[in-house]
Write an enzyme that holds these catalytic residues in place. Structure first.
Site, short mmCIF file in Angstrom:
data_model
loop_
_atom_site.label_atom_id
_atom_site.label_comp_id
_atom_site.label_asym_id
_atom_site.label_seq_id
_atom_site.Cartn_x
_atom_site.Cartn_y
_atom_site.Cartn_z
N HIS A 82 0.84 -1.19 0.00
CA HIS A 82 0.00 0.00 0.00
C HIS A 82 0.87 1.24 0.00
CE1 HIS A 82 -3.37 2.65 0.80
NE2 HIS A 82 -2.61 3.25 1.69
N ASP A 161 -15.36 3.79 8.23
CA ASP A 161 -14.26 4.67 7.80
C ASP A 161 -14.78 5.75 6.85
OD1 ASP A 161 -11.46 5.52 7.32
OD2 ASP A 161 -11.91 4.77 5.31
N ARG A 168 -14.32 13.96 9.35
CA ARG A 168 -12.99 14.54 9.61
C ARG A 168 -12.69 15.68 8.64
NH1 ARG A 168 -9.37 9.63 8.84
NH2 ARG A 168 -7.71 11.16 9.04
N SER A 183 -7.59 4.48 9.74
CA SER A 183 -8.35 4.56 8.49
C SER A 183 -7.68 3.72 7.40
CB SER A 183 -8.44 6.03 8.06
OG SER A 183 -8.86 6.16 6.74
N LYS A 187 -8.81 -0.47 5.94
CA LYS A 187 -9.08 -0.86 4.55
C LYS A 187 -8.17 -1.99 4.09
CE LYS A 187 -9.18 3.56 3.85
NZ LYS A 187 -9.34 4.97 3.53
N1 URA Z 1 -5.93 8.06 3.48
C1 URA Z 1 -6.88 7.35 4.11
O1 URA Z 1 -7.33 6.35 3.61
N2 URA Z 1 -7.31 7.78 5.31
C2 URA Z 1 -6.85 8.87 5.90
O2 URA Z 1 -7.27 9.18 6.99
C3 URA Z 1 -5.86 9.62 5.23
C4 URA Z 1 -5.42 9.19 4.02
#
Ligand code: URA
Ligand code: CA
Length: 433
Positions: A82, A161, A168, A183, A187
Site C-alpha cells: 500500500h 471509515d 474529519r 483509516s 481498509k
Molecule cells: N488516506 C486514508 O485512507 N485515510 C486517511 O485518513 C488519510 C489518508
C-alpha cells in the site's frame, strides 16, 4: 453505555476499552450515534491521541463495520502493498508481475485516482477491454492459476471509515496520526492480506511533508498491523518530486513496461526492488533481502516478469500484444516541449503541483465524477540534481488540446533551478515497529 460518557472519557485523556470503541463504531455505522457526537469524539482524539491498543481496537471495529474479503481460498501467503499516494507512482504495475513471476500470489484490490494522484485501475484501463469487475470465484481462480489479479473495490468495505472520513474532512480532524493510521489499516485488513508492505511517502507531493511525520505515521500503522496479527513493515520514500519520469495513464503503463524490461527510470526501479524485496521476504521465499533482490532482478533479466504481465493483461480482457508494441496504447495528438529559459541544476520539482498540471490536461480527476483522458500527461526530461542548459527541454507535454499555455506556466513555476547539485534521497528508512 452512553456516547456522552465515552466522549468525556477521551476528552479527559483516559484510555477507552475495546467495548467502548466498538459501541461508538457500531452506533456510527447503524446511525444511532449522531454526527455531532462523532465529531466531538474525533476532536477529543485529535487532542488526546490514542494508545496502540485503542488504535488497534478502532481499526478492527472499522474492519467489522462492513464486508471483509476472504482470501483463504487463495494458496500461499498473500502480501499486499500500500502506498500513501503520490504523483506518477507506477510501482504497483511493476511489482505485481515481478512478485507473481516468483510464484507469490498478488491478489490486490485497487482504486481509481483522485486529484493530483493517479490510480492503478485507471492506468490498467489504458489496455482497451481491461476490466476489474471480477466475481470472487474468477479472482480466486486467476490468482491460484497465474498468481496475479487486480479487482476493483466491491461490496461494502469499512463503511465506518467512509463516515468518519467525511466528518474529519469538515471538522479539521484529518491530520491526526491515530485517525489516519486506523483509516488506512482498516481498509488493508478488510481487503484480506496476510502481510502488508507500506510505502509511506514524504515530501511536497505527500500527505506527510516531513520525514519525522512520515515515520510517526508509518510506525503507527506497522504497530496496528502487527497487533492485529498481520505481519507489517513500512518503507519511507521520497515524494518531493514525482516518481519516475511519466505522469499520466498510458505514459505510466509504457514506463512500467520499460521497467519490467530492465530499462526503467532509476528511482522507480530502485523503489520497486526495495518494496519487492520486502514482499518476497514477508511471503517467506527467503529471509535475506539481498537474495530477494537477486530473485527479482532474475525475473526481469530472464523476461519472465514481462511474460507474467502479458498473461495478467490477457486474463482481464486486454490485448497482450500491446505490451510488445506500446504505441497501440492511447496516444495524445500533440507533443509540446517545455523549454528551460536558463542554465542550472534542477533543485526542486514540486510533485503535487506537477500532478495538478497533468490533471489539467485530463490525466486525472478533479472530482470523482470526472472522466479522464488515458492518453495525456507529462514526461519529465530532467529530475532533481540534473544539469540543464538554456534551450533544453524540461518536460514533454502529451496533450489532446493544442493550447497548453496554462500547463506550461504551471510546470515552469514548479521546476526550480539552482546553481549547484542539491541533496536528494529516495529511500529514507525502514520501519519494523
Ligand atoms: N488516506 C486514508 O485512507 N485515510 C486517511 O485518513 C488519510 C489518508
Ligand atoms: Ca512515473
Amino acid at each position: 453505555m452512553r456516547m456522552v460518557d465515552i466522549i468525556e472519557k477521551k476528552r479527559n485523556g483516559k484510555e477507552l476499552s475495546k467495548d467502548e470503541i466498538e459501541f461508538f463504531i457500531d452506533g456510527l455505522t447503524n446511525g444511532t450515534i449522531p454526527d455531532y457526537q462523532a465529531s466531538a469524539f474525533l476532536m477529543a482524539v485529535y487532542f488526546q491521541d490514542m494508545s496502540d491498543e485503542e488504535r488497534a481496537n478502532l481499526t478492527l471495529a472499522m474492519v467489522h463495520s462492513g464486508d471483509v474479503i476472504d482470501l483463504s481460498n487463495i494458496e500461499g501467503i498473500k502480501v499486499d502493498k500500500h502506498s500513501t499516494g503520490g504523483v506518477g507512482d507506477t510501482t504497483t504495475l511493476v511489482l505485481a508481475p515481478l512478485v507473481a513471476a516468483l510464484d507469490i500470489p498478488f491478489a490486490k484490490m485497487s482504486g481509481r485516482g483522485l486529484g493530483h494522484t493517479g490510480g492503478t485501475i485507471d492506468k490498467l484501463e489504458a489496455f482497451a477491454g481491461f476490466h476489474v469487475e471480477l466475481t470472487d470465484e474468477e479472482f480466486t481462480e486467476m490468482v491460484n492459476r497465474d498468481k496475479i489479479s487486480v479487482i476493483g473495490q466491491s461490496g461494502n468495505l469499512t463503511p465506518a471509515d467512509k463516515k468518519l472520513y467525511a466528518l474529519r474532512d469538515v471538522t479539521a480532524t484529518v491530520s491526526s496520526i491515530p485517525l489516519i493510521a486506523s483509516s488506512i489499516m482498516s481498509k488493508k485488513i478488510a481487503a484480506g492480506a496476510d502481510a502488508i508492505v507500506l510505502d509511506v511517502k514524504t515530501g511536497a507531493g505527500a500527505f506527510m511533508k516531513t520525514e519525522e511525520d512520515a515515520a510517526e505515521l508509518a510506525s503507527a500503522m506497522v504497530r496496528i498491523g502487527n497487533l492485529v496479527g498481520r505481519n507489517t513493515m513500512a518503507i519511507i520514500s521520497d515524494m518531493s518530486q514525482p516518481l519516475g519520469n511519466a505522469i499520466g495513464n498510458s505514459l505510466e503503463v509504457q514506463e512500467a513496461i520499460d521497467t519490467l524490461q530492465g530499462n526503467g527510470p532509476e528511482d522507480l526501479t530502485e523503489l520497486v526492488l526495495t518494496l519487492g524485496s520486502q514482499m518476497v521476504v514477508l511471503a517467506g521465499k527467503t529471509d535475506s533481502l539481498v537474495k530477494a533482490r537477486e530473485l527479482l532482478q532474475g525475473v526481469i533479466t530472464d523476461g519472465s516478469a514481462l511474460v507474467k504481465f502479458k498473461q495478467f493483461i490477457k486474463n482481464q480482457g486486454g490485448n497482450p500484444a500491446w505490451v510488445d508494441d506500446p504505441k497501440l496504447l492511447p496516444q495524445a495528438n500533440f507533443e509540446i516541449e517545455v523549454i528551460s529559459d536558463s542554465d542550472g541544476f534542477v533543485s526542486e520539482i514540486v510533485a503535487d503541483n506537477i500532478g495538478v498540471a497533468a490533471m489539467k490536461l485530463g490525466a486525472g480527476r478533479e472530482t470523482k465524477e470526472d472522466d479522464i483522458d488515458l492518453a495525456v500527461g507529462l514526461v519529465l526530461r530532467k529530475k532533481v540534481g540534473d544539469q540543464v542548459k538554456k534551450g533544453e527541454s524540461l518536460v514533454t507535454i502529451f496533450a489532446n488540446r493544442e493550447e497548453v499555455e496554462d500547463v506550461v506556466t504551471m510546470i515552469k513555476e514548479n521546476i526550480r533551478l539552482g546553481s549547484d547539485v542539491p541533496e536528494s534521497k529516495l529511500i529514507y528508512r525502514e520501519i519494523h515497529n
